[in-house]
Design a protein around this motif. Structure first.
Motif, mmCIF file in Angstrom:
data_model
loop_
_atom_site.group_PDB
_atom_site.id
_atom_site.type_symbol
_atom_site.label_atom_id
_atom_site.label_comp_id
_atom_site.label_asym_id
_atom_site.label_seq_id
_atom_site.Cartn_x
_atom_site.Cartn_y
_atom_site.Cartn_z
ATOM 1 N N THR A 130 0.666 -1.075 -0.388
ATOM 2 C CA THR A 130 0.175 -0.098 -0.152
ATOM 3 C C THR A 130 0.909 0.939 0.139
ATOM 4 O O THR A 130 0.910 2.185 -0.606
ATOM 5 N N LYS A 131 2.091 1.163 1.190
ATOM 6 C CA LYS A 131 2.932 2.399 0.996
ATOM 7 C C LYS A 131 3.513 2.382 -0.403
ATOM 8 O O LYS A 131 3.651 3.563 -0.633
ATOM 9 N N GLU A 134 1.104 3.387 -3.281
ATOM 10 C CA GLU A 134 0.557 4.662 -3.642
ATOM 11 C C GLU A 134 1.635 6.139 -3.991
ATOM 12 O O GLU A 134 0.585 6.807 -4.371
ATOM 13 N N LEU A 147 -4.660 0.189 -7.020
ATOM 14 C CA LEU A 147 -4.044 0.259 -5.716
ATOM 15 C C LEU A 147 -5.940 0.372 -4.234
ATOM 16 O O LEU A 147 -5.808 0.149 -3.174
ATOM 17 N N ILE A 150 -5.890 -2.587 -3.384
ATOM 18 C CA ILE A 150 -4.966 -3.275 -2.494
ATOM 19 C C ILE A 150 -5.118 -2.811 -0.698
ATOM 20 O O ILE A 150 -5.530 -4.041 -0.126
ATOM 21 N N GLN A 151 -6.112 -1.548 -0.840
ATOM 22 C CA GLN A 151 -6.544 -1.060 0.184
ATOM 23 C C GLN A 151 -7.623 -1.400 0.464
ATOM 24 O O GLN A 151 -7.414 -1.737 2.417
ATOM 25 N N ARG A 154 -6.353 -4.921 2.302
ATOM 26 C CA ARG A 154 -5.904 -4.323 3.432
ATOM 27 C C ARG A 154 -6.318 -4.325 4.518
ATOM 28 O O ARG A 154 -6.561 -4.913 5.386
#
Length: 307
Positions: A130-131, A134, A147, A150-151, A154
């Motif tokens: 994620t980091k 982003e 993205l 993935i978020q 998570r």
């Protein structure tokens, strides 16, 4: 002691001395037993003092009844193993009983631990992704839709991990309750539930107490209570020979109420037709006596109050 009693005791002791000097005492088992009885009678006469009463030994602290853990009104575990015996000294935190719920709970703990570790690893990977993505998405080098996916994964993983941790903590608590441990240092008085049995409603598994400090509860006849006072010396002997010899104590408390005798039978010298009324007198044992008698809780005793 009046003159007649003094003469009786003197004659008893004189006869005992004569037996010893004759040499027959050491050679005859029958005479040996008689000699013991003579000695006990003489001691009792000497100790009578101003009053005597029956009593019993009990811990000065409260007796504790330990119950089975109830996971629900319909789920009470069976006793798998009892690790102590009645009369055994125990320490605070010592395991006393293992319930049949322990094996299943430990298996559930292992499964929840494996699930929790797997989710923790997955979450760590998704946090890293994620980091990184982003930053790339901000630079236009990574699709925003991916993205977002993935978020979402998570978030789902974190939610599952929190639930798994909660379940694991519940399993740990259940495992802890599956082993009954002593809340104090003392002695096991009574075991009510045997291996394979399930404790019935309102029934304890066992009864324990702190016997580092014990006391005597004496039931003094109401007609004699005027002879008893705080700080008075008292001597205690066993009625049924639970222990040998005599021990000393001090009157600590005189209950401010006359009540019917309930726990102890009337003294053999009392009038059987009389409604027995007594006053409870608490006696603190001196330290050597307290240490010697701490495993005789409940034993019936005779108390002789001094002048």
């Amino acid at each position: 002691m009046d003159v007649r009693k003094a003469i009786v005791v003197f004659n008893i002791l004189l006869a005992a001395v004569a037996l010893l000097q004759s040499g027959k005492y050491n050679s005859s088992p029958g005479l040996s037993q008689d000699m013991n009885e003579i000695t006990n009678i003489a001691k009792a006469e000497h100790m009578k003092g101003v009053a005597s009463a029956l009593g019993y030994i009990e811990p000065s602290s409260e007796v504790v009844e330990l119950a089975t853990p109830a996971y629900s009104p319909f789920s009470v575990p069976r006793v798998e193993k009892v690790l102590v015996r009645e009369g055994q000294r125990i320490k605070k935190g010592q395991a006393l009983v293992i319930f049949d719920s322990l094996a299943k709970t430990q298996a559930d703990m292992r499964r929840s631990w494996i699930e929790m570790n797997g989710l923790e690893r997955k979450e760590k990977i998704l946090v890293t992704k994620t980091k990184r993505f982003e930053i790339l998405a901000i630079q236009g080098a990574f699709p925003a839709s991916e993205l977002e996916d993935i978020q979402i994964r998570r978030l789902e993983t974190t939610t599952k991990l929190l639930a798994a941790r909660e379940d694991h903590n519940k399993m740990v608590a259940l495992a802890k309750d599956s082993v009954l441990r002593s809340p104090l240092t003392g002695v096991v008085f009574k075991i009510f539930t045997k291996p394979g049995e399930r404790a019935s409603e309102n029934q304890a598994v066992m009864e324990i107490g702190d016997t580092r400090n014990i006391q005597i509860i004496s039931e003094v006849d109401e007609s004699l209570i005027h002879r008893i006072y705080r700080g008075q010396n008292a001597r205690i002997t066993s009625v049924n020979r639970a222990f040998q010899g005599s021990y000393d104590g001090i009157v600590e408390e005189i209950q401010p109420m006359v009540r019917r005798r309930t726990r102890l039978p009337m003294d053999s010298y009392s009038d059987p037709d009389r409604d027995p009324r007594i006053v409870q007198v608490k006696i603190n044992l001196l330290k050597p006596a307290s240490e010697a008698l701490d495993r005789f809780s409940g034993a019936k005793v005779k108390v002789f109050f001094g002048k």
